[in-house]
Design a protein around this motif. Structure first.
Motif, PDB file in Angstrom:
ATOM      1  N   GLY A 237      51.386 -34.222  45.778  1.00 13.75           N
ATOM      2  CA  GLY A 237      50.363 -34.434  46.793  1.00 13.75           C
ATOM      3  C   GLY A 237      50.326 -33.407  47.893  1.00 13.75           C
ATOM      4  N   MET A 238      51.351 -32.541  47.972  1.00 15.28           N
ATOM      5  CA  MET A 238      51.413 -31.557  49.050  1.00 15.28           C
ATOM      6  C   MET A 238      51.886 -30.223  48.494  1.00 15.28           C
ATOM      7  SD  MET A 238      53.653 -31.711  52.561  1.00 15.28           S
ATOM      8  CE  MET A 238      53.608 -30.393  53.771  1.00 15.28           C
ATOM      9  N   GLY A 239      51.164 -29.165  48.771  1.00 13.06           N
ATOM     10  CA  GLY A 239      51.518 -27.862  48.247  1.00 13.06           C
ATOM     11  C   GLY A 239      52.830 -27.334  48.795  1.00 13.06           C
ATOM     12  N   PHE A 240      53.050 -27.458  50.098  1.00 13.57           N
ATOM     13  CA  PHE A 240      54.281 -26.964  50.727  1.00 13.57           C
ATOM     14  C   PHE A 240      55.501 -27.666  50.129  1.00 13.57           C
ATOM     15  CE2 PHE A 240      57.564 -26.527  53.883  1.00 13.57           C
ATOM     16  CZ  PHE A 240      57.337 -25.294  54.478  1.00 13.57           C
TER      17      PHE A 240
ATOM     18  N   VAL B  56      40.978 -44.456  48.255  1.00 18.70           N
ATOM     19  CA  VAL B  56      41.384 -43.127  48.709  1.00 18.70           C
ATOM     20  C   VAL B  56      42.896 -42.965  48.786  1.00 18.70           C
ATOM     21  CG1 VAL B  56      39.251 -42.731  49.983  1.00 18.70           C
ATOM     22  CG2 VAL B  56      41.180 -43.811  51.129  1.00 18.70           C
ATOM     23  N   GLY B  57      43.650 -44.036  48.688  1.00 23.09           N
ATOM     24  CA  GLY B  57      45.099 -43.949  48.754  1.00 23.09           C
ATOM     25  C   GLY B  57      45.758 -44.818  47.707  1.00 23.09           C
ATOM     26  N   VAL B  58      46.943 -44.383  47.245  1.00 23.83           N
ATOM     27  CA  VAL B  58      47.653 -45.121  46.207  1.00 23.83           C
ATOM     28  C   VAL B  58      48.731 -46.017  46.802  1.00 23.83           C
ATOM     29  CG1 VAL B  58      49.022 -44.892  44.091  1.00 23.83           C
ATOM     30  CG2 VAL B  58      47.192 -43.269  44.574  1.00 23.83           C
TER      31      VAL B  58
ATOM     32  N   ALA C 169      58.781 -36.051  43.773  1.00 24.05           N
ATOM     33  CA  ALA C 169      58.262 -36.951  42.750  1.00 24.05           C
ATOM     34  C   ALA C 169      58.760 -38.379  42.948  1.00 24.05           C
ATOM     35  CB  ALA C 169      58.661 -36.455  41.364  1.00 24.05           C
ATOM     36  N   VAL C 170      60.004 -38.517  43.398  1.00 23.52           N
ATOM     37  CA  VAL C 170      60.627 -39.839  43.475  1.00 23.52           C
ATOM     38  C   VAL C 170      60.246 -40.581  44.748  1.00 23.52           C
ATOM     39  CG1 VAL C 170      62.838 -41.065  43.548  1.00 23.52           C
ATOM     40  CG2 VAL C 170      62.559 -39.093  42.038  1.00 23.52           C
ATOM     41  N   TYR C 171      60.118 -39.860  45.852  1.00 23.64           N
ATOM     42  CA  TYR C 171      59.951 -40.528  47.145  1.00 23.64           C
ATOM     43  C   TYR C 171      58.570 -40.376  47.766  1.00 23.64           C
ATOM     44  CZ  TYR C 171      65.035 -40.727  46.852  1.00 23.64           C
ATOM     45  OH  TYR C 171      66.320 -40.959  46.432  1.00 23.64           O
ATOM     46  N   ALA C 172      57.820 -39.350  47.396  1.00 19.62           N
ATOM     47  CA  ALA C 172      56.525 -39.109  48.047  1.00 19.62           C
ATOM     48  C   ALA C 172      55.417 -39.917  47.365  1.00 19.62           C
ATOM     49  CB  ALA C 172      56.181 -37.628  47.992  1.00 19.62           C
ATOM     50  N   PRO C 173      54.440 -40.401  48.134  1.00 18.42           N
ATOM     51  CA  PRO C 173      53.291 -41.090  47.515  1.00 18.42           C
ATOM     52  C   PRO C 173      52.540 -40.152  46.573  1.00 18.42           C
ATOM     53  CG  PRO C 173      53.331 -41.432  49.896  1.00 18.42           C
ATOM     54  CD  PRO C 173      54.346 -40.386  49.603  1.00 18.42           C
ATOM     55  N   SER C 174      51.952 -40.712  45.546  1.00 19.20           N
ATOM     56  CA  SER C 174      51.239 -39.892  44.571  1.00 19.20           C
ATOM     57  C   SER C 174      49.918 -39.389  45.153  1.00 19.20           C
ATOM     58  CB  SER C 174      50.994 -40.683  43.289  1.00 19.20           C
ATOM     59  OG  SER C 174      50.367 -41.913  43.562  1.00 19.20           O
ATOM     60  N   MET C 175      49.336 -38.435  44.462  1.00 19.22           N
ATOM     61  CA  MET C 175      48.119 -37.764  44.931  1.00 19.22           C
ATOM     62  C   MET C 175      46.954 -38.746  45.039  1.00 19.22           C
ATOM     63  SD  MET C 175      46.166 -34.556  43.128  1.00 19.22           S
ATOM     64  CE  MET C 175      47.510 -33.410  43.442  1.00 19.22           C
ATOM     65  N   SER C 176      46.146 -38.580  46.088  1.00 16.44           N
ATOM     66  CA  SER C 176      44.966 -39.408  46.284  1.00 16.44           C
ATOM     67  C   SER C 176      44.005 -39.237  45.104  1.00 16.44           C
ATOM     68  CB  SER C 176      44.268 -39.010  47.584  1.00 16.44           C
ATOM     69  OG  SER C 176      43.011 -39.632  47.710  1.00 16.44           O
ATOM     70  N   PRO C 177      43.480 -40.325  44.541  1.00 16.23           N
ATOM     71  CA  PRO C 177      42.592 -40.218  43.369  1.00 16.23           C
ATOM     72  C   PRO C 177      41.354 -39.344  43.579  1.00 16.23           C
ATOM     73  CG  PRO C 177      43.358 -42.470  43.626  1.00 16.23           C
ATOM     74  CD  PRO C 177      43.813 -41.725  44.838  1.00 16.23           C
ATOM     75  N   PRO C 178      40.641 -39.437  44.722  1.00 14.84           N
ATOM     76  CA  PRO C 178      39.491 -38.533  44.901  1.00 14.84           C
ATOM     77  C   PRO C 178      39.906 -37.064  44.928  1.00 14.84           C
ATOM     78  CG  PRO C 178      39.370 -40.359  46.442  1.00 14.84           C
ATOM     79  CD  PRO C 178      40.717 -40.423  45.825  1.00 14.84           C
ATOM     80  N   VAL C 179      41.089 -36.771  45.473  1.00 18.21           N
ATOM     81  CA  VAL C 179      41.582 -35.393  45.471  1.00 18.21           C
ATOM     82  C   VAL C 179      41.844 -34.934  44.042  1.00 18.21           C
ATOM     83  CG1 VAL C 179      43.485 -33.894  46.185  1.00 18.21           C
ATOM     84  CG2 VAL C 179      42.536 -35.546  47.796  1.00 18.21           C
ATOM     85  N   ALA C 180      42.459 -35.806  43.241  1.00 23.76           N
ATOM     86  CA  ALA C 180      42.720 -35.474  41.840  1.00 23.76           C
ATOM     87  C   ALA C 180      41.415 -35.210  41.093  1.00 23.76           C
ATOM     88  CB  ALA C 180      43.503 -36.602  41.178  1.00 23.76           C
TER      89      ALA C 180
END
Length: 547
Positions: A211-214, A176-178, A380-391
């Motif tokens: 990973g975050m819309g805002f 659930v997390g990268v 893109a550089v600092y935030a964790p990537s999107m959770s695979p189940p969310v993708a």
């Protein structure tokens, strides 16, 4: 080359375009989807609204006096006595609204939900023993509350095991997390698959997901513009756009909502005068608008904005958080709604938190733009990537909309949403409520105006098992407090009829039907092109805009 000829220009700056003989225009689509309503309340409503806020404010100052002399307990955080000579951490006047107005009505927000937030949900009952400063749960559950507040436009916020099988399989395969950024070891094959699918869906060269819309807005805008650049922002843009603009360091100027006269005036002044003091040309001019404005329910005048953008050589940033998936014959947003080429929009942004029942956002456009953001965007550089189940949930929903799953379920949901939106808006107008926004918008604000009626409306609807979102000052102008309804494809006609029945009752009981307009029960018989235009709304000169 396409030539669009305005047949008239109204006083609020809205043009209507016809197709030129030498090209194919989008005038028909524009006329069909430009019907918007912003009826003004009677004068007595505005007077009573100001009077209500004035009375509550006076009582607030009186209660502050009682707290100061120790006759009433103050529950908010305060500086310690030994810190009285320090710079205050808590500004007393800034917290005045929270202490004396918001706390009195805090039970209408942050209600705890204990089920899937689909078309209906279950609510945990809570009560307060100290006038909303704290709450305690009673242990009871309010079942089957009709959800009229979630952005679940296409009904993909669901827990059907058959539909979610691929999402469950992805969670088993990837977890659930990268726990890493895309730049390091967080770039998974499912992310690249999603980005290619998004680009194909929107009709552009490339896209990038976050990973975050805002944060998609607030962290990417500073990568696109900076000092020496000019941002022209609609006055009703979302907070994420405003924050991104402020973080960028660019000069910000605000134009009136959806007003093309105001926008063109600012563009002309920017070109003629340049930067303040030096009068050097601006490095970039970026126009920022939303597809559907989340608090008004209005739709951007996209063909006109694009015409002005091309005329003055500016860039266009389009936020489709509420419009992607929700409008257009195949759910491709306002570009499809107006028949506009997506390539005419420089930066296309959207979120997956609404129509796709997931989380995160995207930036789409030319490949050069996306490649630039991959190395420059903080998100893109600092935030964790999107959770695979969310993708995978986004991929599942998007393939369903596009028909790649071999079914017509996606198109059925889009058509159902359009039908529900048209029906709900038409019935509200017939009842006499003042509602804002475009006829195609699933965001339906009902104007309540007075602070006391906002609270009474929310509580009365919950008693009838209708969950609504109410919004007031400072999120809206002080005289335009409202209830914001979000229509979903998952709502059945019986659900909408039940909501409308209770709205009619509550509207009569609280005297909320302020509209002075009379609406035809058969609006399809009315065609504005059959009548001459009012000369007050028409200029004599027609001109041609080259697109």
């Amino acid at each position: 080359m396409v030539m669009l000829t305005p047949i008239y220009m109204s006083l609020n700056g809205y043009c209507r375009y016809e197709k030129d003989k030498n090209g194919t225009g989008n005038g028909v689509a524009f006329r069909q989807h430009s019907q918007e309503s912003f009826e003004q309340a009677p004068m007595y409503v505005a007077v009573l609204t100001y009077l209500g806020f004035g009375i509550v404010t006076l009582f607030g100052y009186f209660r502050d006096f009682l707290r100061a002399v120790g006759l009433e307990k103050c529950h908010l955080a305060q500086e310690r006595q030994e810190q009285k000579d320090f710079v205050p951490l808590y500004q007393d006047f800034e917290n005045f609204y929270t202490r004396n107005l918001y706390m009195r009505v805090r039970d209408n927000w942050n209600r705890p939900i204990c089920s899937l937030p689909g078309p209906v949900f279950d609510l945990m009952e809570r009560v307060s023993d100290d006038y909303n400063w704290t709450f305690r749960l009673t242990g009871k559950t309010i079942h089957d509350v009709i959800n009229m507040g979630s952005y679940n436009y296409l009904g993909f916020a669901e827990n059907n095991a058959d539909f979610l099988k691929t999402v469950a399989d992805t969670a088993c395969q990837y977890g659930v997390g990268v726990c890493s950024t895309r730049q390091e070891i967080g770039n998974l094959s499912i992310h690249e698959e999603l980005e290619q699918l998004v680009a194909n869906f929107i009709g552009v060269e490339s896209s990038m997901v976050f990973g975050m819309g805002f944060a998609t807005n607030s962290m990417n805008i500073p990568a696109l513009v900076g000092k020496g650049c000019l941002i022209l922002s609609d006055e009703l843009n979302h907070t994420s756009l405003i924050l991104g603009a402020r973080l960028s360091g660019a000069t910000i100027r605000v134009f009136k909502h959806n007003n093309m006269h105001s926008l063109e005036k600012m563009l002309r002044e920017a070109i003629c005068t340049g930067q303040p003091r030096t009068h050097r040309p601006w490095r970039k001019i970026l126009i920022m608008v939303e597809g559907i404005f989340s608090m008004e329910g209005s739709v951007v005048r996209l063909p006109e904005v694009i015409a002005l953008k091309k005329k003055y050589k500016a860039y266009l940033y389009l936020d489709e958080a509420h419009s992607i998936g929700a409008v257009g014959s195949t759910g491709r947003g306002v570009t499809e709604l107006f028949g506009v080429n997506p390539a005419d929009v420089d930066v296309m942004m959207g979120t997956f938190t609404k129509s796709f029942g997931a989380a995160g956002g995207y930036i789409a456009g030319k490949k050069e733009l996306v490649d630039y953001l991959r190395s420059r965007s903080h998100s893109a550089v600092y935030a964790p990537s999107m959770s695979p189940p969310v993708a995978e949930q986004i991929i599942r929903a998007m393939k369903c909309i596009m028909g790649h799953d071999g079914s017509t379920e996606g198109i059925r949901r889009i058509q159902q949403l359009a039908e529900n939106t048209k029906y709900f808006r038409a019935r509200l107008k017939e009842m006499g409520f003042i509602i804002y926004g475009n006829d195609s918008s699933p965001v339906v604000p009902i104007l309540l105006y007075m602070p006391g009626k906002v609270v009474a409306f929310s509580r009365a609807m919950l008693e009838r098992r209708i969950g609504v979102v109410v919004v007031g000052f400072p999120a809206t102008p002080i005289t335009e407090a409202r209830a914001r309804f979000c229509v979903s494809a998952a709502h059945t006609r019986a659900m909408l009829d039940q909501v409308l029945h209770h709205l009619d009752e509550v509207g009569n009981a609280l005297c909320l039907k302020f509209s002075r307009r009379k609406y035809s029960p058969r609006p399809e018989l009315f065609d504005e092109t059959d009548f001459e235009l009012d000369t007050a709304d028409v200029t004599q000169d027609t001109y041609t805009t080259q697109c």
